[in-house]
Scaffold this motif. Structure first.
Motif, PDB file in Angstrom:
ATOM      1  N   GLU A  47       0.643  -1.012   0.124  1.00 30.76           N
ATOM      2  CA  GLU A  47      -0.075   0.030   0.342  1.00 30.76           C
ATOM      3  C   GLU A  47       1.315   1.149  -0.410  1.00 30.76           C
ATOM      4  OE1 GLU A  47      -3.081   2.208   2.651  1.00 30.76           O
ATOM      5  OE2 GLU A  47      -2.244   0.217   3.228  1.00 30.76           O
ATOM      6  N   GLU A  48       0.463   1.847  -1.075  1.00 31.89           N
ATOM      7  CA  GLU A  48       1.453   3.519  -1.091  1.00 31.89           C
ATOM      8  C   GLU A  48       0.216   4.384  -0.691  1.00 31.89           C
ATOM      9  OE1 GLU A  48       4.755   4.238  -1.085  1.00 31.89           O
ATOM     10  OE2 GLU A  48       5.724   1.948  -0.841  1.00 31.89           O
ATOM     11  N   GLU A  49       1.203   5.648  -0.566  1.00 31.07           N
ATOM     12  CA  GLU A  49      -0.263   6.468  -0.611  1.00 31.07           C
ATOM     13  C   GLU A  49      -0.137   7.640  -1.854  1.00 31.07           C
ATOM     14  OE1 GLU A  49      -2.410   9.602   1.879  1.00 31.07           O
ATOM     15  OE2 GLU A  49      -0.605   8.064   2.062  1.00 31.07           O
ATOM     16  N   HIS A  50       0.637   7.263  -2.330  1.00 28.92           N
ATOM     17  CA  HIS A  50       1.217   8.022  -4.107  1.00 28.92           C
ATOM     18  C   HIS A  50       0.940   7.051  -4.928  1.00 28.92           C
ATOM     19  CE1 HIS A  50       0.458  11.943  -1.830  1.00 28.92           C
ATOM     20  NE2 HIS A  50       1.507  11.828  -1.852  1.00 28.92           N
ATOM     21  N   HIS A  51       0.721   7.520  -5.975  1.00 33.63           N
ATOM     22  CA  HIS A  51       1.056   6.068  -7.119  1.00 33.63           C
ATOM     23  C   HIS A  51       1.849   7.282  -8.403  1.00 33.63           C
ATOM     24  CE1 HIS A  51      -1.958   2.643  -7.004  1.00 33.63           C
ATOM     25  NE2 HIS A  51      -1.111   3.015  -5.805  1.00 33.63           N
ATOM     26  N   ASP A  52       3.176   7.414  -8.751  1.00 34.31           N
ATOM     27  CA  ASP A  52       4.271   7.642  -8.875  1.00 34.31           C
ATOM     28  C   ASP A  52       5.261   7.164  -9.125  1.00 34.31           C
ATOM     29  OD1 ASP A  52       5.688   8.625  -6.207  1.00 34.31           O
ATOM     30  OD2 ASP A  52       5.103  10.663  -5.961  1.00 34.31           O
ATOM     31  N   ALA A  53       6.112   8.150  -9.944  1.00 39.84           N
ATOM     32  CA  ALA A  53       7.412   7.244 -10.381  1.00 39.84           C
ATOM     33  C   ALA A  53       8.003   6.583  -9.698  1.00 39.84           C
ATOM     34  CB  ALA A  53       8.476   7.458 -11.677  1.00 39.84           C
ATOM     35  N   GLU A  54       8.673   7.409  -8.073  1.00 44.35           N
ATOM     36  CA  GLU A  54       9.538   6.742  -6.900  1.00 44.35           C
ATOM     37  C   GLU A  54       9.034   6.042  -6.276  1.00 44.35           C
ATOM     38  OE1 GLU A  54      10.610  10.438  -4.453  1.00 44.35           O
ATOM     39  OE2 GLU A  54      10.955  11.169  -6.248  1.00 44.35           O
ATOM     40  N   THR A  55       7.497   5.822  -6.418  1.00 42.83           N
ATOM     41  CA  THR A  55       6.893   5.193  -5.540  1.00 42.83           C
ATOM     42  C   THR A  55       6.818   3.328  -7.071  1.00 42.83           C
ATOM     43  OG1 THR A  55       4.443   6.028  -4.773  1.00 42.83           O
ATOM     44  CG2 THR A  55       4.067   3.888  -4.811  1.00 42.83           C
ATOM     45  N   PHE A  56       6.994   3.464  -7.872  1.00 43.98           N
ATOM     46  CA  PHE A  56       7.226   2.105  -7.966  1.00 43.98           C
ATOM     47  C   PHE A  56       8.257   1.406  -8.617  1.00 43.98           C
ATOM     48  CE2 PHE A  56       7.394   0.597 -12.833  1.00 43.98           C
ATOM     49  CZ  PHE A  56       6.737  -0.674 -13.111  1.00 43.98           C
ATOM     50  N   LEU A  57       9.620   2.629  -8.292  1.00 45.31           N
ATOM     51  CA  LEU A  57      10.145   2.313  -8.781  1.00 45.31           C
ATOM     52  C   LEU A  57      11.095   1.168  -7.069  1.00 45.31           C
ATOM     53  CD1 LEU A  57      13.547   2.809  -9.027  1.00 45.31           C
ATOM     54  CD2 LEU A  57      13.752   4.683  -7.760  1.00 45.31           C
ATOM     55  N   ARG A  58      10.199   2.099  -5.943  1.00 42.43           N
ATOM     56  CA  ARG A  58      10.927   1.321  -4.615  1.00 42.43           C
ATOM     57  C   ARG A  58      10.220   0.076  -4.640  1.00 42.43           C
ATOM     58  NH1 ARG A  58       9.517   6.557  -2.715  1.00 42.43           N
ATOM     59  NH2 ARG A  58       7.175   5.967  -2.223  1.00 42.43           N
ATOM     60  N   PHE A  59       8.664  -0.062  -5.380  1.00 42.07           N
ATOM     61  CA  PHE A  59       7.603  -1.731  -5.042  1.00 42.07           C
ATOM     62  C   PHE A  59       9.392  -2.117  -6.277  1.00 42.07           C
ATOM     63  CE2 PHE A  59       5.844  -4.071  -7.905  1.00 42.07           C
ATOM     64  CZ  PHE A  59       4.676  -4.779  -6.742  1.00 42.07           C
ATOM     65  N   LEU A  60       9.373  -1.416  -7.509  1.00 45.07           N
ATOM     66  CA  LEU A  60      10.416  -2.651  -8.115  1.00 45.07           C
ATOM     67  C   LEU A  60      11.877  -3.773  -7.352  1.00 45.07           C
ATOM     68  CD1 LEU A  60      10.238  -1.462 -12.046  1.00 45.07           C
ATOM     69  CD2 LEU A  60       9.058  -3.473 -11.158  1.00 45.07           C
ATOM     70  N   GLN A  61      11.885  -2.664  -6.925  1.00 49.17           N
ATOM     71  CA  GLN A  61      13.242  -2.771  -5.667  1.00 49.17           C
ATOM     72  C   GLN A  61      13.047  -3.876  -4.192  1.00 49.17           C
ATOM     73  OE1 GLN A  61      14.223   1.497  -3.727  1.00 49.17           O
ATOM     74  NE2 GLN A  61      15.691   1.441  -5.287  1.00 49.17           N
ATOM     75  N   LEU A  62      11.407  -4.098  -4.027  1.00 44.93           N
ATOM     76  CA  LEU A  62      11.132  -4.846  -3.374  1.00 44.93           C
ATOM     77  C   LEU A  62      10.836  -5.706  -4.179  1.00 44.93           C
ATOM     78  CD1 LEU A  62       8.609  -2.441  -1.088  1.00 44.93           C
ATOM     79  CD2 LEU A  62      10.666  -3.621  -0.655  1.00 44.93           C
ATOM     80  N   VAL A  63      10.209  -6.252  -5.057  1.00 45.66           N
ATOM     81  CA  VAL A  63       9.863  -7.524  -5.781  1.00 45.66           C
ATOM     82  C   VAL A  63      11.683  -7.736  -6.090  1.00 45.66           C
ATOM     83  CG1 VAL A  63       9.311  -8.464  -8.000  1.00 45.66           C
ATOM     84  CG2 VAL A  63       7.847  -6.356  -6.606  1.00 45.66           C
ATOM     85  N   LEU A  64      12.326  -6.682  -6.396  1.00 45.93           N
ATOM     86  CA  LEU A  64      13.873  -8.092  -6.332  1.00 45.93           C
ATOM     87  C   LEU A  64      14.221  -8.750  -5.427  1.00 45.93           C
ATOM     88  CD1 LEU A  64      15.976  -5.523  -9.143  1.00 45.93           C
ATOM     89  CD2 LEU A  64      14.447  -7.611  -9.774  1.00 45.93           C
ATOM     90  N   GLU A  65      13.941  -7.643  -3.742  1.00 45.29           N
ATOM     91  CA  GLU A  65      14.871  -8.310  -2.747  1.00 45.29           C
ATOM     92  C   GLU A  65      13.108  -9.669  -2.629  1.00 45.29           C
ATOM     93  OE1 GLU A  65      13.942  -5.571  -0.036  1.00 45.29           O
ATOM     94  OE2 GLU A  65      15.324  -3.866  -0.950  1.00 45.29           O
ATOM     95  N   ARG A  66      11.802  -9.324  -3.212  1.00 45.74           N
ATOM     96  CA  ARG A  66      11.172 -10.655  -2.318  1.00 45.74           C
ATOM     97  C   ARG A  66      11.752 -12.068  -3.461  1.00 45.74           C
ATOM     98  NH1 ARG A  66       6.933 -10.432   0.081  1.00 45.74           N
ATOM     99  NH2 ARG A  66       5.268 -12.536  -0.267  1.00 45.74           N
ATOM    100  N   TYR A  67      12.064 -11.572  -4.906  1.00 44.80           N
ATOM    101  CA  TYR A  67      12.579 -12.610  -5.478  1.00 44.80           C
ATOM    102  C   TYR A  67      14.127 -12.496  -5.606  1.00 44.80           C
ATOM    103  CZ  TYR A  67       7.197 -13.736  -6.582  1.00 44.80           C
ATOM    104  OH  TYR A  67       6.087 -13.505  -6.005  1.00 44.80           O
ATOM    105  N   PRO A  68      14.849 -12.811  -4.973  1.00 45.35           N
ATOM    106  CA  PRO A  68      16.135 -12.814  -5.326  1.00 45.35           C
ATOM    107  C   PRO A  68      16.901 -13.426  -6.896  1.00 45.35           C
ATOM    108  CG  PRO A  68      16.293 -13.794  -3.333  1.00 45.35           C
ATOM    109  CD  PRO A  68      14.645 -13.864  -3.849  1.00 45.35           C
TER     110      PRO A  68
END
Length: 162
Positions: A47-68
């Motif tokens: 869950e994020e407060e805003h949907h913007d490029a910074e949020t999407f970038l953080r999400f991609l980083q989390l996805v890579l961490e989740r699937y190492p």
């Protein structure tokens, strides 16, 4: 966006006794970003407060961490944030592990995560009054937990809805 006011869908009621669902007329809600692992049926969503490029970038980083390990392909619509200049260096840095594939415009039926959002709204939001965003959050998280407890059923469920 999952709003804190009702979303009326198909409902049944006794003839002449229309169902009344209250509302506070506020426009607060949950903004979710998620992935659906097509092989396992597991859902990862934040869950994020805003949907913007910074949020999407953080999400991609989390996805890579989740699937190492391994190569990932993420299917996306053509939202601006998915093409933002801000994420291009990250994509270049991780091009050996991460590929973004963009669907044609107006084709949500080709993306299973859209089916998940529809399922979420149908099971949690439609025809229900929530007095707070916290109540919605609790029920959304409960559905995600149920899905992830038996992820092998997720893809079947979503494919039947298509």
């Amino acid at each position: 966006m999952i709003r804190d006011y009702q979303a009326i869908q198909k409902t049944r009621f006794v003839k002449g006794k229309q169902r009344i669902i209250p509302t506070f007329r506020k426009h607060r809600g949950l903004k979710l970003i998620g992935t659906l692992n097509h092989e396992t049926g597991k859902v990862f969503c934040i869950e994020e407060e805003h949907h913007d490029a910074e949020t999407f970038l953080r999400f991609l980083q989390l996805v890579l961490e989740r699937y190492p390990t391994g190569k990932m392909v993420i299917i996306l619509d053509n939202a601006r944030i998915h093409h933002a200049k801000l994420i291009q260096p990250f994509l270049k840095e991780h091009e050996d592990r991460l590929e973004l594939v963009f669907l044609p415009p107006y084709s949500p039926q080709l993306n299973l995560i859209e089916g998940l959002w529809k399922w979420l709204k149908s099971d949690v939001i439609y025809n229900v009054f929530y007095s707070s965003v916290q109540e919605i959050r609790k029920n959304v998280q409960a559905l995600m937990q149920r899905i992830n407890q038996k992820p092998e059923r997720t893809i079947d469920h979503l494919c039947v809805q298509l």
